[in-house]
Design an enzyme around this catalytic site. Structure first.
Site, PDB file in Angstrom:
ATOM      1  CB  CYS A 131     -54.331  54.861  66.946  1.00 28.65           C
ATOM      2  SG  CYS A 131     -53.301  55.311  65.521  1.00 28.65           S
ATOM      3  N   GLY A 132     -56.026  57.059  66.789  1.00 35.35           N
ATOM      4  CA  GLY A 132     -56.855  58.202  66.450  1.00 35.35           C
ATOM      5  C   GLY A 132     -57.681  58.692  67.614  1.00 35.35           C
TER       6      GLY A 132
END
Length: 434
Positions: free
Chosen positions: A326-327
């Site tokens: 994700c991030g």
């Protein structure tokens, strides 16, 4: 050999009729209340979550782990509760969404482990109808051990009287919680609550919230629950990562990490170290783990740390594994644009650009099938990705089995929006770093 001793410990499953009812604030207040009385408190959070457990950890003084019949699995959940009951004076479990939402639901979890259920209803703008909702929650599933109903966000003594007047005698009333003052609320942003480390006066807020529960039946010590010993021990782990040095990003930008994931990597033989893409300039490891977080809130700092970006590119060029979630994946892109239109050039080992969105772009439990096992986890993001990369795999959505998030691979780099729970398939998790 498995233990044969049953542990008895007061326990409570706190739920609601929907999200946004104040569950986390109330569970945190309860945890702080019991802790201030000298009790050893263990809190669990139902379902996948990173932000709420940060707050609950500060409130209780002990690590908060996930409980979920699908992602974590019934056997491991049973072990977690049994171990906690052997060392704690009270166990609190925060539900997710509404009591009967999802499959499996919070009600399924509570019934499986015999946890008494206390339900919270945000009573703003409500009078005697509160009783109808309370009765429905209490009676919808008779097999549940229902401990009672508490009213949240109560505006006045008169409001509290109206709520109590509409409650049937068959439902125990756990009290009226006044509307929390600003000094007792928990700030939030687009992914949920603000991270605990960012709230300078968090302890004062938790104490103020605990004060507002004083004298309520909800704040009393719950009834003891019998936690029988698990029928079998977890499957022994092999040292698939023996001697492997894994560097884990951990700072204000990258903090969405299950402690169970780190424990598993250590149990598999890995030697963990931690680094900050925000402030560190070098990195030396056999493999790197870039978890999710808030890179969009630290764009310019991440972009300005050219030494770290160079160190990551050097690691990848050497053919050493890098796993990003994700991030962490967004950080590896060429460019990321935040919600205000500000963009920055990032590491660039993955071609493409990320764009933060005003609305949720991905949500839900998902599974990633691999030749070495099926990893379970979840998706939760407010960004979209534009890349020329061809996916190497797709996850499966838990609710309908349809195609979920994309998995990308470039050399020894693997990246996806998925947040994986490593203990769900240890051998497959080890392979991410080999």
């Amino acid at each position: 050999m498995p233990s044969s001793k049953t542990h008895h410990c007061p326990a409570l499953f706190l739920t609601a009729c929907s999200s946004g009812q104040g569950k986390t604030t109330v569970v945190a207040a309860l945890a702080r209340h019991h802790r201030r009385l000298g009790r050893r408190v263990r809190v669990f959070k139902t379902g996948p979550d990173f932000l709420d457990p940060m707050i609950l950890t500060r409130a209780s003084g002990a690590e908060v782990a996930p409980l979920d019949l699908w992602m974590v699995g019934e056997a491991l959940c049973r072990h977690k509760l049994y171990d906690a009951a052997g060392e704690a004076d009270v166990i609190l479990v925060e539900g997710a969404m509404g009591l009967f939402d999802g499959s499996p639901s919070g009600a399924d979890l509570a019934e499986t482990f015999g946890l008494p259920v206390a339900a919270l209803i945000d009573a703003r703008g409500m009078g005697q109808t509160f009783g109808a909702l309370a009765l429905g929650l209490a009676c919808y599933r008779p097999a549940l051990q229902f401990a009672g109903i508490a009213a949240n966000q109560v505006g006045s003594a008169r409001h509290a009287e109206m709520l109590a007047a509409g409650l049937p005698d068959a439902v125990r009333y756990l009290g009226a919680i006044p509307r929390f003052a600003e000094s007792a609320t928990l700030p939030s942003r687009h992914l949920g609550l603000v991270q605990a480390a960012e709230i300078a006066d968090l302890d004062q807020r938790l104490d103020a919230a605990a004060d507002q529960l004083a004298g309520l039946a909800l704040a009393e010590l719950p009834a003891p629950v019998a936690f029988a010993p698990p029928s079998s021990e977890p499957e022994p782990l092999r040292p698939w990562l023996a001697g492997q040095r894994i560097a884990v990003a951990r700072d204000a930008a990258f903090s969405f990490i299950y402690a169970d994931n780190l424990r598993l990597l250590t149990a598999l033989g890995a030697k963990l170290s931690f680094f900050s893409p925000l402030t560190d300039t070098t990195i030396s490891a056999d493999a790197i783990y870039l978890p999710g977080g808030y890179p969009e809130l630290h764009l310019q700092t991440l972009a300005a740390n050219t030494s770290m970006k160079h160190a990551l590119r050097t690691h990848v060029a050497a053919g050493r594994p890098l796993y990003a979630e994700c991030g962490g994946m967004l950080y590896l892109l060429e460019q990321l644009t935040d919600q205000h239109g500000q963009h920055a050039n990032l590491v660039g080992v993955l071609p493409g650009r990320g764009q933060m969105q005003a609305r949720l772009a991905g949500l839900g439990m998902q599974a990633l099938r691999t030749p070495l096992g099926c990893l379970r986890g979840h998706s939760f993001h407010h960004s979209t990705l534009d890349t020329p990369l061809t996916p190497v795999a797709f996850s499966e959505r838990q609710r309908d089995g349809r195609r979920g998030e994309v998995v990308y691979r470039v050399g020894a780099v693997q990246a996806s929006y998925l947040h994986l729970y490593f203990p769900s398939a240890p051998r497959a998790a080890a392979a991410l770093f080999q």
